[in-house]
Scaffold this active site. Sequence first.
Site, mmCIF file in Angstrom:
data_model
loop_
_atom_site.group_PDB
_atom_site.id
_atom_site.type_symbol
_atom_site.label_atom_id
_atom_site.label_comp_id
_atom_site.label_asym_id
_atom_site.label_seq_id
_atom_site.Cartn_x
_atom_site.Cartn_y
_atom_site.Cartn_z
ATOM 1 N N GLY A 1 22.427 -15.575 43.139
ATOM 2 C CA GLY A 1 21.454 -16.545 43.359
ATOM 3 C C GLY A 1 21.891 -17.395 44.703
ATOM 4 N N TYR B 1 23.992 -18.545 40.837
ATOM 5 C CA TYR B 1 24.931 -18.633 41.874
ATOM 6 C C TYR B 1 26.124 -19.076 41.698
ATOM 7 C CZ TYR B 1 23.407 -23.473 42.359
ATOM 8 O OH TYR B 1 22.932 -24.602 42.017
ATOM 9 N N LYS C 1 10.987 -32.072 38.292
ATOM 10 C CA LYS C 1 10.247 -30.931 39.179
ATOM 11 C C LYS C 1 8.571 -31.176 38.792
ATOM 12 C CE LYS C 1 13.033 -27.481 40.970
ATOM 13 N NZ LYS C 1 13.326 -25.830 40.987
ATOM 14 N N ASP D 1 10.933 -22.637 45.990
ATOM 15 C CA ASP D 1 11.702 -21.500 45.508
ATOM 16 C C ASP D 1 11.085 -20.397 45.384
ATOM 17 O OD1 ASP D 1 13.632 -23.555 44.426
ATOM 18 O OD2 ASP D 1 12.184 -24.122 42.685
ATOM 19 N N THR E 1 19.217 -15.044 39.282
ATOM 20 C CA THR E 1 19.173 -16.542 39.958
ATOM 21 C C THR E 1 20.452 -17.415 39.863
ATOM 22 O OG1 THR E 1 18.254 -17.328 38.093
ATOM 23 C CG2 THR E 1 16.784 -16.492 39.731
ATOM 24 N N GLY F 1 11.597 -22.804 34.265
ATOM 25 C CA GLY F 1 10.923 -22.973 35.832
ATOM 26 C C GLY F 1 11.249 -21.823 36.839
#
Length: 425
Positions: free
Chosen positions: A208, A187, A41, A73, A185, A96
């Site tokens: 998430g 999932y 990223k 995001d 966040t 992040g």
Amino acid sequence: MEAVGIMGEYQLYDITPERLGDELPLLLKTLDGFNCTIPHKQAVIPYLKDLAPSTRLYGAVNTVFNGHGHNTDGAGFAACGVDMEGRHVWVTGSGGVSRVLAMEAARAGAASIIVDARNQQSAKVLVNDVKAIGYNAIRTATTDEAEDLVADVILNGTPVGMWPNAGGLSVGMQRIHQAQAVFDTIYNPTATRLVLKAKSQGIPATGGLKMLFEQALAAQRIWNPTIDFDRASEQLSRIPYGLAREVLRQCPIKLLLTGFMGSGKSHIGQQVSLSMGGDLAFIDLDEVIAQRAGKNITQIFAAEGEAGFRDLERQCLLEQLHASGSAIIATGGGALVQPGAAEAVQAAGALVIYLDAPFATVMNRIGADTERPLLQSGLLQAKALYELRRPLYEEVADLTVQADQQANLIVETILSAFEWNHPQQ
Ligand code: S3P
């Protein structure tokens, strides 16, 4: 793309950091756009023509279009609708995604933000970066942060609780009790212990999966600026359901049903399993035990006493916890309240659903039972056992469901907690 009729292809390029310098220029030439994720990223930034303001805010790029860097995001999280304005926000982690959470909390007008991270150094960098956008009510958590410090909103950006270690919990129970909203966040699983524990208290809690979906949708909007995505909102709204089922297929988990005799564990387990097609097997632990022993539960108690039964129960539980595949397992009313059981369940990354039925309800259902060995000593004894176990069930439970309601409503509550309820239902 299918939902809005885009003719296109989206595929995975698995690129190691060492190969990025060789491969990225080629991708930039040949693809219209792409997403990039950990660990690329930041590394992609020098190869891009320019950066959208969103990427500067989060210090990372997750979407590239025609050589321009974007970050979706934040938009993904913002679309989840966590109300942070004027509230005290507790952010766990400093990586992040925690950066996205803290920045968005600041932008949404949080009253204060505390960053609780193991890595104090990166937590401090995050705090300073948020201050740099003009928001000053942010600090790192102290190592012995007062347990009674009230955080209205909890946002988890750590991997604690992520499959296969679903037994992890990133925030203490007292902090969860006091919260008004929880967002995780993670999932996978679609509902973490944190989300389930909050839901059990009636606290709005979201996993998430929606953020994952919304950041992908935001990327599609960047790549396809002329497409009207809103007109396909119905098809789009079904995607998270498909994703939730796919998460379960790829990453099997065990759900354990606990609760007093007669709380409906076997029936509910069967019904949940039935609603999930082949994705979630049903297992009745007492049946497994009876099969193993070659006799029924009453005969085992008669031959080997309760201690003999518990030994067998512990063995069978451990085997089921570590067997392959997803399953919902109805356990006997005593299985998860035995010493060491809760720890074994957590270590295996299983999640526990407690069917909480009033004593009168369970007695109505099983009062006249002449089979269950533990019910043969009369009503007072049964009541004493019920009272003794209730706090133990509560302690081991991740999701508590009121069991004195219609079975279909209980099933619905369980399915919707994991986002497995079909959107058309
Ligand atoms: C027991 C509950 C029973 C069975 C055994 C012991 C208990 O299962 O495992 O009789 O200790 O509560 P159900 O809860 O399915 O009746």
